[in-house]
Design an enzyme around this catalytic site. Sequence first.
Site, PDB file in Angstrom:
ATOM      1  CB  SER A   8      -0.894   0.034   1.246  1.00 16.38           C
ATOM      2  OG  SER A   8      -1.836  -0.998   1.203  1.00 16.38           O
TER       3      SER A   8
ATOM      4  CE  LYS B 240      -7.391   3.972  10.207  1.00 18.28           C
ATOM      5  NZ  LYS B 240      -6.337   4.809  10.763  1.00 18.28           N
ATOM      6  CG  ASP B 241      -9.987  -2.330   6.133  1.00 19.92           C
ATOM      7  OD1 ASP B 241      -9.806  -1.105   5.977  1.00 19.92           O
ATOM      8  OD2 ASP B 241      -9.342  -3.197   5.507  1.00 19.92           O
TER       9      ASP B 241
ATOM     10  CD  GLU C 125     -29.449   5.498 -11.651  1.00 18.21           C
ATOM     11  OE1 GLU C 125     -30.355   6.360 -11.578  1.00 18.21           O
ATOM     12  OE2 GLU C 125     -29.281   4.648 -10.770  1.00 18.21           O
TER      13      GLU C 125
END
Lengths: 423, 192
Positions: free
Chosen positions: A218, A242-243, A286
């Site tokens: 990451s 945390k997610d 949309e």
Amino acid sequence: MSSAPQWKNPVIRWVDERLPVFTYIDHEYNQFPVPKNLNYFWNFGALAMIVLVTMVVTGIVLAMQYTPHVDYAFGSVERIMRDVNYGWLIRYIHMNGGSMFFIIVYIHIFRGLYYGSYKSPRELLWMLGVVILLLMMATAFLGYVLPWGQMSFWGATVITNLFSALPIIGEPIVTWLWGGFAVDNATLNRFFSLHYLMPFVLFAVVGLHVVALHVTGSNNPTGIEIKGPQDSVPFNPYFTAKDSVGLGVFLIFFAYFVFFAPNFFGEVDNYIEANPMQTPPHIVPEWYFLPFYAMLRAITFDVFFIPAKLLGVMVMGASIMILFIVPWLDTSKVRSARYRPVYKWLFWVLVIDCFVLGYVGAKPPEGVLVLMGQLGTAYYFLHFLVIMPIVGKLETPLPLPASISEAVSGGSANSSPSGMEKP
Amino acid sequence: MVNEIEGVGMSEATQSPESTEDDVGRRDFLVLATAAVGAVGAASFVWPLVDSMNPSAEVLALSKIEVDLGPIEEGQSITVVWQGKPVFIRRRTKVEISAAVKDDGADLRQKEKDADRTQKPEWLVMIGICTHLGCIPLGQKAVETKGEYGGWFCPCHGSHYDTSGRIRKGPAPLNLEVPKYKFLDDKSIRIG
């Protein structure tokens, strides 16, 4: 840092010696080192994955009740809403899930743009993400046609007609897409088939996106690579936790719309059955397509031999294609906009520009809105083609911290004096 | 990869350099020829799949319709469905015809004389689909807006058509299309 785990359970060990799935999961999702300074914007990749699974699960169940035929499609959706057990819930989850997916993915993309997550060595990771965006758009478009309301029908008509702008091959392509001379039963059938197929293609590309992520690791808010064990923590439990916090907040947000404002993102006209003989007075796509729709309509003039219609289609296509080359358009040596005093503000101008384009796309193209659309479109391309390369060269970035640890804890905790990050 | 290395090694050990070159050339030819035949085979399998998505026989069979024009009064329009598309049939008034003829010389985006768009000036037959992005223009009913040129107006993106169905203003690139049709007698036509 990471070691091959010793599996105590003999069944797991037997399987793992022959097919190391448990070792793989342990390695990539348990021990996997993640920068310890990730903020909550790094939740959105995992959230997108969860929404994708939700969409597939609800979609499979809906497909059991839905009839892809022009005479029955609209009625079968109303039957799902009224007669099928929990049909209203499943459909509202699927319907709003589409909007949630785009909200999450757009935040995910802007996160990448702000923190320079597309820069070397993550170019391919970023490009796979753009492919995912394109596939999502195709899937959403196909799915929106299925309820066979007025907006479904006329959206399908307008969007497929974009291909007629191509010279010579345009008309045959449109006839081929329709399987007839207008959007009709053949079109509805193939759209259903493809709408069911696309998520699996999406899964495959998401898989590649995740593999590419696990090669480079990451990015993080400082944009500095991990320099040693003090800069990272294992994915589990730190980021599974945390997610999970982010997921809880997101599910509350999602549930609010499903239960209290299920038609907030929709168009009322789609509760009128499709009528090929009557165009609604105001066709809008949309919400997640509005900025692109605004760019399509912004081109009201011919340029040399290219007619306005074709040029509009080209501009709309280019607005997404340009994302593929962003890693090479950005000339800055610093990844994160946190250390880019000028670009930081220009990033937010781009965000505002996208909202302006979205607003213009929702309104009829009249008066000052036409000009706003044109200026907004021009700025969008200006950002990528001019601002990104030039600001990257001219701007003096702020000094970077020596390491993630130093950035997080002010330097005292930095146990590895590995020197300055190359600017 | 492994085969190639083995192959080169073996030929070096057993054969002169000239025949190795010959062998490589022959091998390249075989590889290319096999790939080419394979590509033709794959393409001939893909074509039926692609073509199956084109309009089917029963869709093509519905390609002609006959319309009775008897009940249509002067100044009235009807819309009929042909190939799933709306066809506008308008019995034009004298005023509309003269306005259309007068504008033959105007600055038109797609130059077409009114006389070339009709078989009998009184009857205007055309496909009622905006040439921009396929919406159906307004103007068939008396209450609907007819745009700045008194013909048709597309509400989607604001294209104005005149009393001959020619594009006069807005994003549409072409005039409303005139389908192939034939007068069977004074009061009926066949479209297609």
